[in-house]
Design an enzyme around this catalytic site. Structure first.
Site, PDB file in Angstrom:
ATOM      1  N   LYS A   1     -42.292  20.341 -18.874  1.00 15.26           N
ATOM      2  CA  LYS A   1     -42.740  19.782 -17.584  1.00 15.26           C
ATOM      3  C   LYS A   1     -41.600  19.652 -16.579  1.00 15.26           C
ATOM      4  O   LYS A   1     -41.796  19.198 -15.465  1.00 15.26           O
ATOM      5  CB  LYS A   1     -43.373  18.398 -17.811  1.00 15.26           C
ATOM      6  CG  LYS A   1     -44.619  18.434 -18.680  1.00 15.26           C
ATOM      7  CD  LYS A   1     -45.247  17.058 -18.783  1.00 15.26           C
ATOM      8  CE  LYS A   1     -46.543  17.089 -19.571  1.00 15.26           C
ATOM      9  NZ  LYS A   1     -47.219  15.795 -19.560  1.00 15.26           N
TER      10      LYS A   1
ATOM     11  N   LYS B   1     -39.386  17.491 -16.435  1.00 19.81           N
ATOM     12  CA  LYS B   1     -39.037  16.114 -16.085  1.00 19.81           C
ATOM     13  C   LYS B   1     -38.911  15.299 -17.367  1.00 19.81           C
ATOM     14  O   LYS B   1     -39.645  15.508 -18.331  1.00 19.81           O
ATOM     15  CB  LYS B   1     -40.037  15.494 -15.116  1.00 19.81           C
ATOM     16  CG  LYS B   1     -41.461  15.421 -15.592  1.00 19.81           C
ATOM     17  CD  LYS B   1     -42.363  14.889 -14.490  1.00 19.81           C
ATOM     18  CE  LYS B   1     -43.799  14.935 -14.958  1.00 19.81           C
ATOM     19  NZ  LYS B   1     -44.748  14.798 -13.877  1.00 19.81           N
TER      20      LYS B   1
END
Length: 138
Positions: A46, A48
């Site tokens: 992702k 993140k």
């Protein structure tokens, strides 16, 4: 015979949507195993890093009364998870239903007798929305 269930998630900023999924999953099996996504996997997939560190997310999920066992999820290989855990049912959000990836997983799991149960995605609360709110108040 005891039905073993399996589900996975990041479980960052734990909220009612997470709790509802785990509660609902437990109603569909006798023993619920939950895979908590590692920080590294989350970062690579992702792009993140979760706000809550992996060890704390594991501990939070371990203390949910509907959860019988918690394991780290270090990759997205569901057949590898099945080889290690031998679950009978896998619980997934219905936002994945009908996707090419999950159609393939359904076919692979059918060969070993695993049923995939799709749950409605709770769109009113999500960790992404909570993260956006937190970003605004910094």
């Amino acid at each position: 015979m005891k039905k073993i269930g399996y589900t996975t998630g990041v479980f960052d900023l734990f909220h009612i949507g997470h709790l509802n999924v785990l509660k609902r999953a437990k109603l569909e099996c006798d023993y619920l195993i939950v895979g908590v996504t590692s920080d590294e996997l989350c970062l690579s997939a992702k792009n993140k890093k979760p706000i809550i560190p992996f060890s704390e997310r594991m501990e939070i999920v371990e203390h949910i009364k509907f959860v019988d066992e918690v394991v780290p999820q270090v990759n997205y290989d569901k057949m590898e998870a099945w080889n290690n855990l031998k679950f009978d049912r896998m619980f997934v959000g219905d936002d994945w239903k009908g996707t090419e990836k999950w159609n393939q997983i359904e076919q692979d799991f059918a060969k070993v007798g695993v049923e995939i149960v799709y749950f409605p995605y709770t769109s009113h609360t999500s960790s992404t929305k909570l993260r956006e709110v937190l970003e605004k108040i910094k």
